[in-house]
Scaffold this motif. Structure first.
Motif, PDB file in Angstrom:
ATOM      1  N   GLY A  38       0.846  -1.188   0.000  1.00  0.00           N
ATOM      2  CA  GLY A  38       0.000   0.000   0.000  1.00  0.00           C
ATOM      3  C   GLY A  38       0.881   1.238   0.000  1.00  0.00           C
ATOM      4  N   VAL A  39       0.318   2.362  -0.438  1.00  0.00           N
ATOM      5  CA  VAL A  39       1.057   3.623  -0.496  1.00  0.00           C
ATOM      6  C   VAL A  39       0.368   4.648   0.398  1.00  0.00           C
ATOM      7  CG1 VAL A  39       1.951   5.467  -1.961  1.00  0.00           C
ATOM      8  CG2 VAL A  39       1.733   3.150  -2.885  1.00  0.00           C
ATOM      9  N   LEU A  40       1.117   5.240   1.303  1.00  0.00           N
ATOM     10  CA  LEU A  40       0.616   6.321   2.137  1.00  0.00           C
ATOM     11  C   LEU A  40       1.162   7.632   1.584  1.00  0.00           C
ATOM     12  CD1 LEU A  40      -0.973   7.011   4.807  1.00  0.00           C
ATOM     13  CD2 LEU A  40       1.280   7.116   5.909  1.00  0.00           C
ATOM     14  N   VAL A  41       0.276   8.564   1.260  1.00  0.00           N
ATOM     15  CA  VAL A  41       0.679   9.835   0.664  1.00  0.00           C
ATOM     16  C   VAL A  41       0.616  10.930   1.720  1.00  0.00           C
ATOM     17  CG1 VAL A  41       0.239  11.493  -1.186  1.00  0.00           C
ATOM     18  CG2 VAL A  41      -0.257   9.065  -1.550  1.00  0.00           C
ATOM     19  N   THR A  42       1.724  11.664   1.864  1.00  0.00           N
ATOM     20  CA  THR A  42       1.822  12.665   2.920  1.00  0.00           C
ATOM     21  C   THR A  42       2.607  13.877   2.443  1.00  0.00           C
ATOM     22  OG1 THR A  42       2.572  13.032   5.203  1.00  0.00           O
ATOM     23  CG2 THR A  42       3.923  11.593   3.836  1.00  0.00           C
ATOM     24  N   LEU A  43       2.471  14.969   3.165  1.00  0.00           N
ATOM     25  CA  LEU A  43       3.265  16.156   2.860  1.00  0.00           C
ATOM     26  C   LEU A  43       4.650  16.027   3.484  1.00  0.00           C
ATOM     27  CD1 LEU A  43       2.815  18.887   1.369  1.00  0.00           C
ATOM     28  CD2 LEU A  43       2.418  19.919   3.607  1.00  0.00           C
ATOM     29  N   ASP A  44       4.705  15.492   4.699  1.00  0.00           N
ATOM     30  CA  ASP A  44       5.968  15.300   5.419  1.00  0.00           C
ATOM     31  C   ASP A  44       6.027  13.877   5.969  1.00  0.00           C
ATOM     32  OD1 ASP A  44       6.884  18.321   5.724  1.00  0.00           O
ATOM     33  OD2 ASP A  44       4.776  18.242   6.321  1.00  0.00           O
ATOM     34  N   THR A  45       7.220  13.328   6.039  1.00  0.00           N
ATOM     35  CA  THR A  45       7.405  12.022   6.671  1.00  0.00           C
ATOM     36  C   THR A  45       8.012  12.224   8.048  1.00  0.00           C
ATOM     37  OG1 THR A  45       7.773  10.979   4.518  1.00  0.00           O
ATOM     38  CG2 THR A  45       8.441   9.742   6.448  1.00  0.00           C
ATOM     39  N   LEU A  46       7.222  11.946   9.076  1.00  0.00           N
ATOM     40  CA  LEU A  46       7.658  12.049  10.470  1.00  0.00           C
ATOM     41  C   LEU A  46       7.444  10.695  11.145  1.00  0.00           C
ATOM     42  CD1 LEU A  46       5.970  15.484  11.270  1.00  0.00           C
ATOM     43  CD2 LEU A  46       8.349  15.095  10.611  1.00  0.00           C
ATOM     44  N   GLU A  47       7.854  10.582  12.397  1.00  0.00           N
ATOM     45  CA  GLU A  47       7.699   9.313  13.121  1.00  0.00           C
ATOM     46  C   GLU A  47       6.243   8.857  13.164  1.00  0.00           C
ATOM     47  OE1 GLU A  47      10.282   8.616  16.796  1.00  0.00           O
ATOM     48  OE2 GLU A  47      10.312  10.806  16.582  1.00  0.00           O
ATOM     49  N   ASN A  48       5.341   9.798  13.450  1.00  0.00           N
ATOM     50  CA  ASN A  48       3.932   9.396  13.541  1.00  0.00           C
ATOM     51  C   ASN A  48       3.341   9.052  12.177  1.00  0.00           C
ATOM     52  OD1 ASN A  48       4.039  12.067  12.729  1.00  0.00           O
ATOM     53  ND2 ASN A  48       2.483  12.812  14.163  1.00  0.00           N
ATOM     54  N   VAL A  49       3.939   9.569  11.124  1.00  0.00           N
ATOM     55  CA  VAL A  49       3.497   9.200   9.777  1.00  0.00           C
ATOM     56  C   VAL A  49       3.940   7.764   9.474  1.00  0.00           C
ATOM     57  CG1 VAL A  49       3.715   9.701   7.308  1.00  0.00           C
ATOM     58  CG2 VAL A  49       3.474  11.579   8.946  1.00  0.00           C
ATOM     59  N   VAL A  50       5.147   7.405   9.890  1.00  0.00           N
ATOM     60  CA  VAL A  50       5.611   6.016   9.732  1.00  0.00           C
ATOM     61  C   VAL A  50       4.712   5.082  10.536  1.00  0.00           C
ATOM     62  CG1 VAL A  50       7.525   4.408  10.063  1.00  0.00           C
ATOM     63  CG2 VAL A  50       7.987   6.742   9.300  1.00  0.00           C
ATOM     64  N   ASP A  51       4.320   5.504  11.734  1.00  0.00           N
ATOM     65  CA  ASP A  51       3.385   4.713  12.546  1.00  0.00           C
ATOM     66  C   ASP A  51       2.066   4.518  11.809  1.00  0.00           C
ATOM     67  OD1 ASP A  51       5.105   4.415  14.729  1.00  0.00           O
ATOM     68  OD2 ASP A  51       4.443   6.292  15.666  1.00  0.00           O
ATOM     69  N   GLU A  52       1.600   5.567  11.160  1.00  0.00           N
ATOM     70  CA  GLU A  52       0.347   5.482  10.404  1.00  0.00           C
ATOM     71  C   GLU A  52       0.490   4.497   9.240  1.00  0.00           C
ATOM     72  OE1 GLU A  52      -2.875   8.405   8.096  1.00  0.00           O
ATOM     73  OE2 GLU A  52      -0.893   9.172   8.664  1.00  0.00           O
ATOM     74  N   ALA A  53       1.648   4.531   8.585  1.00  0.00           N
ATOM     75  CA  ALA A  53       1.897   3.607   7.471  1.00  0.00           C
ATOM     76  C   ALA A  53       1.875   2.163   7.962  1.00  0.00           C
ATOM     77  CB  ALA A  53       3.239   3.931   6.819  1.00  0.00           C
ATOM     78  N   ILE A  54       2.489   1.916   9.118  1.00  0.00           N
ATOM     79  CA  ILE A  54       2.490   0.564   9.702  1.00  0.00           C
ATOM     80  C   ILE A  54       1.064   0.127  10.009  1.00  0.00           C
ATOM     81  CG2 ILE A  54       3.223  -0.811  11.692  1.00  0.00           C
ATOM     82  CD1 ILE A  54       5.685   1.117  11.860  1.00  0.00           C
ATOM     83  N   GLU A  55       0.315   1.014  10.636  1.00  0.00           N
ATOM     84  CA  GLU A  55      -1.068   0.699  11.023  1.00  0.00           C
ATOM     85  C   GLU A  55      -1.941   0.382   9.809  1.00  0.00           C
ATOM     86  OE1 GLU A  55      -4.926   3.102  12.823  1.00  0.00           O
ATOM     87  OE2 GLU A  55      -2.915   3.911  13.166  1.00  0.00           O
ATOM     88  N   LYS A  56      -1.697   1.086   8.702  1.00  0.00           N
ATOM     89  CA  LYS A  56      -2.534   0.928   7.513  1.00  0.00           C
ATOM     90  C   LYS A  56      -1.930  -0.016   6.486  1.00  0.00           C
ATOM     91  CE  LYS A  56      -4.747   5.394   8.248  1.00  0.00           C
ATOM     92  NZ  LYS A  56      -4.946   6.793   7.782  1.00  0.00           N
ATOM     93  N   ASP A  57      -0.890  -0.735   6.879  1.00  0.00           N
ATOM     94  CA  ASP A  57      -0.253  -1.746   6.031  1.00  0.00           C
ATOM     95  C   ASP A  57       0.238  -1.144   4.710  1.00  0.00           C
ATOM     96  OD1 ASP A  57       0.728  -4.272   5.471  1.00  0.00           O
ATOM     97  OD2 ASP A  57      -1.099  -4.891   4.417  1.00  0.00           O
ATOM     98  N   CYS A  58       0.864   0.006   4.812  1.00  0.00           N
ATOM     99  CA  CYS A  58       1.461   0.662   3.642  1.00  0.00           C
ATOM    100  C   CYS A  58       2.983   0.610   3.799  1.00  0.00           C
ATOM    101  CB  CYS A  58       1.011   2.114   3.539  1.00  0.00           C
ATOM    102  SG  CYS A  58      -0.757   2.335   3.238  1.00  0.00           S
ATOM    103  N   ASN A  59       3.660  -0.055   2.892  1.00  0.00           N
ATOM    104  CA  ASN A  59       5.117  -0.147   3.011  1.00  0.00           C
ATOM    105  C   ASN A  59       5.850   0.809   2.069  1.00  0.00           C
ATOM    106  OD1 ASN A  59       4.603  -1.459   0.616  1.00  0.00           O
ATOM    107  ND2 ASN A  59       5.903  -3.223   1.056  1.00  0.00           N
TER     108      ASN A  59
END
Length: 364
Positions: A38-59
């Motif tokens: 899966g792809v998570l689209v964001t403006l910035d990549t921060l620690e909590n954004v990586v956490d969100e990617a993990i939670e939503k199964d986006c690698n």
């Protein structure tokens, strides 16, 4: 679907060849061979954004800003950059940053600002130089049509709203092969004269590798004669900032109020109002102080950007209004653009729009 299958589609929208030299775009972490969940689209990549990617199964995280901007000499987790990169690596999450490649795209950051404001007659404010190249090659007359078509298929010969553009001259070419040669036409050791067509096409520089490949695959000669040169022609589809016009002019205060509502900014810092109507609008997402003079020279009534310093506001010189709407606010719609683009290109895996607020600036 692997990461390396997605990257070419991202780069059709925003080729990395047009990113600014100071920038760090492309794949920052992870292997291009990895299969995408899966792809998570964001403006910035921060620690909590990586956490969100993990939670939503986006690698794969597709980020506008690069988390690695300058060189990293160590990874000890001593700051937010190192911690974010470590977390992404530990969880096998790839990060791709697009930044100024999208800034310089005609359908990128600034086009989104124009879209929100309803601006018409859009054009690039500061066209990037050196983006157009020209190919000259020489082909036997009987093969000219097929070689031209191969070049067109690879993306050569497009000028604005026109494609299949070329210039062709018929002449006589000569050559003599040595004992190691294997000529398609003529004989070793003998000078041969062949009626040839000189084909000339222009192309955007990021397509050069594919165009040269198409030339070599489609050309009948053992040795292909060709020239590639860079042109100084202005390319109105690549560059920083954008200029557009409102459907109907507005007074300055009404327009600023509208901008504040559209972009949801806590406040707009602006230069002195000139008590003139707003019709022509210049925009540049992110830090845009370097473009103030260009906006004024283009005849803009107002320049919308971010990160203006105290002395930058003096540069308005009573020629236009400068409006600082905030860095995050000016670029916030970028992730919507990227998510929408990827969803149209790929329907076989999840493209998720991040709901993490990464704006570091708050308003009291």
């Amino acid at each position: 679907m692997r990461i390396q299958d997605i990257i070419p589609e991202i780069e059709k929208l925003a080729p990395t060849a047009y990113a600014e030299g100071f920038d760090n775009v492309g794949l920052l972490t992870g292997s291009p061979e990895k299969e995408v969940t899966g792809v998570l689209v964001t403006l910035d990549t921060l620690e909590n954004v990586v956490d969100e990617a993990i939670e939503k199964d986006c690698n794969l995280i597709l980020s506008f800003h690069p988390i690695i901007f300058s060189g990293l000499k160590k990874l000890t987790g001593s700051n937010y950059v190192e911690r974010t990169v470590l977390k992404a690596i530990k969880n096998d999450i790839a990060i791709y940053a697009i930044h100024t490649a999208l800034d310089n795209s005609f359908k990128g950051v600034n086009d989104m600002i124009c879209e929100q404001l309803g601006l018409k007659k859009r054009r690039i404010l500061i066209p990037q130089t050196g983006t157009i190249k020209k190919l000259i090659t020489f082909v036997p007359k009987k093969d000219a049509a097929s070689v031209r078509e191969a070049l067109f298929a690879a993306g050569a010969g497009t000028i604005g709203n026109y494609d299949h553009c070329s210039f062709n001259l018929i002449g006589s070419g000569s050559f003599r092969g040595n004992e190691e040669s294997n000529p398609v036409i003529g004989r070793k050791g003998e000078t041969h004269y062949e009626e040839e067509v000189q084909i000339g096409v222009t192309f955007p520089k990021h397509l050069e590798k594919g165009i040269i490949k198409a030339l070599f695959e489609g050309h009948p000669y053992e040795e292909v004669a060709y020239e590639v040169t860079s042109l100084e022609n202005v390319n109105q589809h690549i560059g920083m900032g954008m200029l557009g016009e409102l459907e109907e002019e507005l007074d300055e205060r009404s327009f600023l109020k509208q901008v504040k509502e559209i972009f949801g900014t806590g406040c707009i810092r602006h230069s002195a109002l000139l008590e003139k109507p707003i019709k022509k609008v210049a925009v540049l997402g992110g830090s845009g102080s370097f473009a103030i003079e260009k906006a004024a020279a283009a005849g803009a009534d107002i320049f919308i950007t971010a990160d203006l310093k105290y002395h930058d506001f003096y540069k308005a010189e009573q020629k236009l209004v400068l409006a600082d709407i905030g860095h995050y606010e000016s670029e916030q719609y970028t992730k919507n653009l990227l998510a929408s683009y990827l969803k149209k290109k790929f329907a076989n895996f999840a493209v998720v729009l991040s709901n993490t607020d990464t704006n570091p600036i708050k308003y009291f």
